[in-house]
Write an enzyme that holds these catalytic residues in place. Structure first.
Site, mmCIF file in Angstrom:
data_model
loop_
_atom_site.group_PDB
_atom_site.id
_atom_site.type_symbol
_atom_site.label_atom_id
_atom_site.label_comp_id
_atom_site.label_asym_id
_atom_site.label_seq_id
_atom_site.Cartn_x
_atom_site.Cartn_y
_atom_site.Cartn_z
ATOM 1 N N THR A 1 63.482 7.679 27.644
ATOM 2 C CA THR A 1 62.264 6.956 28.041
ATOM 3 C C THR A 1 62.300 5.540 27.472
ATOM 4 O O THR A 1 61.967 4.567 28.166
ATOM 5 C CB THR A 1 60.998 7.709 27.557
ATOM 6 O OG1 THR A 1 61.172 9.109 27.798
ATOM 7 C CG2 THR A 1 59.756 7.215 28.279
ATOM 8 N N GLU B 1 63.573 6.347 13.137
ATOM 9 C CA GLU B 1 62.323 6.199 13.902
ATOM 10 C C GLU B 1 61.124 6.172 12.955
ATOM 11 O O GLU B 1 60.211 5.358 13.119
ATOM 12 C CB GLU B 1 62.189 7.336 14.914
ATOM 13 C CG GLU B 1 63.197 7.232 16.045
ATOM 14 C CD GLU B 1 63.145 8.358 17.052
ATOM 15 O OE1 GLU B 1 63.648 8.172 18.166
ATOM 16 O OE2 GLU B 1 62.603 9.432 16.739
ATOM 17 N N ASP C 1 59.247 14.183 21.866
ATOM 18 C CA ASP C 1 59.623 15.453 22.486
ATOM 19 C C ASP C 1 58.382 16.269 22.805
ATOM 20 O O ASP C 1 58.371 17.038 23.768
ATOM 21 C CB ASP C 1 60.568 16.217 21.550
ATOM 22 C CG ASP C 1 61.840 15.419 21.319
ATOM 23 O OD1 ASP C 1 62.491 15.054 22.316
ATOM 24 O OD2 ASP C 1 62.155 15.090 20.157
HETATM 25 O O1 LIG Z 1 65.600 11.262 18.354
HETATM 26 C C1 LIG Z 1 65.109 10.980 19.445
HETATM 27 C C2 LIG Z 1 63.727 10.621 19.675
HETATM 28 O O2 LIG Z 1 62.790 11.207 18.843
HETATM 29 C C3 LIG Z 1 63.279 10.525 21.129
HETATM 30 O O3 LIG Z 1 62.272 9.568 21.121
HETATM 31 C C4 LIG Z 1 62.758 11.809 21.718
HETATM 32 O O4 LIG Z 1 63.765 12.803 21.633
HETATM 33 C C5 LIG Z 1 62.339 11.629 23.194
HETATM 34 O O5 LIG Z 1 63.449 11.318 23.964
HETATM 35 P P1 LIG Z 1 63.401 11.248 25.545
HETATM 36 O O6 LIG Z 1 62.603 10.039 25.900
HETATM 37 O O7 LIG Z 1 64.839 11.130 25.943
HETATM 38 O O8 LIG Z 1 62.791 12.521 26.031
#
Ligand SMILES: O=C[C@H](O)[C@H](O)[C@H](O)COP(=O)(O)O
EC number: 5.3.1.6
Length: 219
Positions: free
Chosen positions: A31, A103, A84
């Site tokens: 995202t 993060e 997530d």
């Molecule tokens: O370590 C990764 C992060 O916390 C991401 O922001 C989270 O996994 C969401 O990722 P995505 O936008 O690919 O679903």
């Protein structure tokens, strides 16, 4: 709309939260990749970015966006990142992409956390998505045993070494009814680098991609 279209929609919508002339806190994930691509369109109107992963840094640089060392920055107006899972109070589970530690560090520099997510991420109670926990390798089994006492089944994420040289446990079977309490407790266990519960650094705003367009949730 497909999930990818929803991600592109919220990635674009997040530009409204970027303060012109400022340094932007940038998260990690599919995202956020959409957000980075959209941010490229206004790269001459920002002072650069602080990034939460090597992957995001690479993508930012490929667009010609300056990436600053977090140590040189005192405060960021916004940190923009995916999740997530997010609940109705703005608490999140993060770390599916193994970037949770950086993060949390960048989120801690920011005045506001703007979460961008498609509607599949909104939940009543956190815990259906396996909880990522970054751990010092020698403590992994010990930490897994502690989770067992909480009804959690922790499995080492195979073949993953984080940007910080550590490992990830994914914990299934938890119902996180007290996100702040669990974040505080697990954070104290020896060998835990970062737990993927973001309650202390919860979202101020969530831009949720839905079939009807972007829904803005404020917490
Ligand atoms: O370590 C990764 C992060 O916390 C991401 O922001 C989270 O996994 C969401 O990722 P995505 O936008 O690919 O679903």
């Amino acid at each position: 709309m497909t999930q990818d279209e929803l991600k592109a929609l919220v990635g674009q919508a997040a530009l409204d939260y970027v303060v012109p002339g400022s340094i932007v806190g940038v998260g990690t994930g599919s995202t956020v990749n959409c957000f980075i691509d959209a941010l490229a369109g206004m790269k001459d109107r920002i002072a650069g970015a602080v990034s939460s992963s090597e992957k995001s840094s690479e993508r930012l640089r490929a667009h010609g966006i300056r990436v600053l060392d977090s140590n040189t920055v005192e405060r960021l107006p916004v940190y923009i990142d995916g999740a997530d899972e997010i609940d109705h109070r703005g608490n999140m589970v993060k770390g599916g992409g193994a970037a949770l530690t950086r993060e949390k560090i960048v989120a801690d520099l920011a005045e506001r956390f703007i979460c961008i997510a498609d509607e599949s991420k909104l939940v009543d109670t956190l815990g259906k998505f396996p909880l990522p926990v970054e751990v010092i390798p020698m403590a992994a089994t010990q930490i897994a045993r502690r989770f067992k006492k909480h009804g959690g089944d922790a499995v080492l994420r195979a073949g993953v070494v984080t940007d910080n040289g550590c490992h990830i446990l994914d914990v299934r079977g938890l119902s996180i009814t007290d996100p702040a309490g669990m974040e505080a407790e697990v954070s104290q266990w020896p060998g835990v680098v970062t737990v993927g519960i973001f309650a202390r650094h919860k979202a101020s705003v969530c831009l949720l991609g839905t079939a009807q367009g972007v829904k803005t949730l404020t917490f």
